[in-house]
Design a protein around this motif. Structure first.
Motif, PDB file in Angstrom:
ATOM      1  N   MET A  51      24.858 -15.078  14.908  1.00 47.85           N
ATOM      2  CA  MET A  51      24.329 -16.291  15.516  1.00 47.85           C
ATOM      3  C   MET A  51      22.815 -16.427  15.516  1.00 47.85           C
ATOM      4  SD  MET A  51      26.847 -16.800  18.785  1.00 47.85           S
ATOM      5  CE  MET A  51      28.593 -17.099  18.528  1.00 47.85           C
ATOM      6  N   PRO A  90      20.900 -18.948  12.328  1.00 47.50           N
ATOM      7  CA  PRO A  90      21.041 -20.417  12.358  1.00 47.50           C
ATOM      8  C   PRO A  90      20.241 -21.093  13.474  1.00 47.50           C
ATOM      9  CG  PRO A  90      23.180 -19.379  12.038  1.00 47.50           C
ATOM     10  CD  PRO A  90      22.217 -18.288  12.374  1.00 47.50           C
ATOM     11  N   THR A  91      19.895 -20.358  14.527  1.00 50.60           N
ATOM     12  CA  THR A  91      19.149 -20.970  15.631  1.00 50.60           C
ATOM     13  C   THR A  91      17.637 -20.857  15.469  1.00 50.60           C
ATOM     14  OG1 THR A  91      19.015 -19.006  17.065  1.00 50.60           O
ATOM     15  CG2 THR A  91      21.038 -20.344  17.183  1.00 50.60           C
ATOM     16  N   ILE A 127      25.363 -23.153  16.152  1.00 50.37           N
ATOM     17  CA  ILE A 127      26.242 -21.987  15.988  1.00 50.37           C
ATOM     18  C   ILE A 127      27.581 -22.173  16.687  1.00 50.37           C
ATOM     19  CG2 ILE A 127      24.404 -20.313  15.577  1.00 50.37           C
ATOM     20  CD1 ILE A 127      24.532 -19.558  18.540  1.00 50.37           C
ATOM     21  N   HIS A 186      31.117 -22.193  16.884  1.00 50.87           N
ATOM     22  CA  HIS A 186      32.031 -21.609  15.898  1.00 50.87           C
ATOM     23  C   HIS A 186      33.219 -22.532  15.645  1.00 50.87           C
ATOM     24  CE1 HIS A 186      35.054 -20.530  18.913  1.00 50.87           C
ATOM     25  NE2 HIS A 186      34.093 -20.046  19.663  1.00 50.87           N
TER      26      HIS A 186
END
Length: 237
Positions: free
Chosen positions: A111, A114-115, A135, A137
Motif C-alpha cells: 500500500m 500508490p499513496t 489503495i 483493495h
C-alpha cells in the motif's frame, strides 16, 4: 392498469428466474424505511439500519470513512502511517508479535507506493492518509466507493446475501462465501482481509456481527478493541 402494475413490479424486482443466484443472494428492499437515501455515498459517517447517523461519539475529523478506517494506525497523527506504526497498532489490537510484523510488512509493501505524493518511492514505506483512496483493495463489497466514501446499501447487502445462519451475523464460512462472490483475480490481500476482521472481532459463538463490520469501516472498532486490550493488560499487570 393491470399491465402498469405488472410493469412496476417487474421494474422493482431483484430476482430473475433464470439466474438462481439472485434468489440465493437476496437484497433488502426496505432500506429507506431506516436510512435516508441508503444508496448515497457518505463521506463522513457509516450508518446502517440500526444506526442511521453512524457511530455515536465517534469523531470523523473531516476525514472520509476510509481515511478514518486507516487513521487509527497513524500513531502520531501526522497523516502518515509508517510500518512501525502499523505494527504498534496491530499489537494494540491484540495480535501477537509475529502476526503484527507480517501484517505490517505486507501492508507497507502493498500500500505504500500508490499513496506517495510523487513518483519517487520512499524506503521508509510510508502510507499517506490523504491518498488512501488509491489503495482501496478489490474483492470487496463496494461499501467504500472509489473515493473512500461509504455506501450503506452495500453493507446491508453483505448480510442480506450471505448471513444465512443467523440474521446480521456471519460465520467464517459465510465470510468465505462472500469473498468468493466478490473476489477479483490476483488480489490476495482482498481475499484474506475478511479473515483478519473475523479473527479480531468474532464473538464467543464464532459469529462476526454487522455492528463489528460497520464499525470496522469507520475505524471505531479499532479504537474499541484497543481499549479492551488495554483494560485486559491493566488487570493482569
Amino acid at each position: 392498469m393491470a399491465r402498469d402494475v405488472s410493469m412496476e413490479k417487474e421494474s422493482m424486482t431483484s430476482e430473475a428466474l433464470n439466474a438462481p443466484v439472485t434468489a440465493q443472494r437476496r437484497v433488502r428492499d426496505d432500506l429507506e424505511d431506516y436510512i435516508p437515501k441508503p444508496y448515497m455515498s457518505r463521506a463522513l459517517v457509516a450508518p446502517d439500519t440500526s444506526h442511521p447517523h453512524g457511530t455515536r461519539g465517534h469523531r470523523h475529523n473531516n476525514l472520509t470513512v476510509l481515511q478514518q478506517h486507516c487513521a487509527f494506525f497513524d500513531q502520531d497523527g501526522d497523516g502518515i502511517i509508517y510500518p512501525w506504526e502499523t505494527y504498534m497498532g496491530m499489537r494494540a489490537l491484540g495480535f501477537n508479535i509475529v502476526a503484527s510484523v507480517i501484517m505490517a510488512i505486507g501492508i507497507a509493501l502493498a500500500m505504500s507506493y500508490p499513496t506517495q505524493p510523487n513518483w519517487f518511492p520512499s524506503l521508509l514505506f510510508p502510507i499517506y492518509i490523504h491518498n488512501v483512496h488509491r489503495i482501496k483493495h478489490g474483492s470487496d463489497s463496494g461499501t467504500y466507493d472509489t473515493e473512500g466514501r461509504y455506501v450503506a446499501a452495500n453493507l446491508e447487502n453483505i448480510f442480506s446475501k450471505y448471513a444465512k445462519t443467523k440474521p446480521e451475523h456471519l460465520t467464517l464460512g459465510e465470510i468465505w462465501e462472500m469473498t468468493e462472490g466478490n473476489r477479483d483475480a490476483f488480489d490476495p490481500y482482498g481475499w484474506w482481509s475478511g479473515g483478519i476482521l473475523y479473527i479480531l472481532a468474532r464473538d464467543g459463538e464464532g459469529f462476526l456481527s454487522k455492528e463489528a463490520v460497520r464499525r470496522c469501516y469507520d475505524g471505531s472498532l479499532f479504537e474499541y478493541c484497543a481499549k479492551v486490550q488495554a483494560g485486559v493488560h491493566s488487570k493482569t499487570t
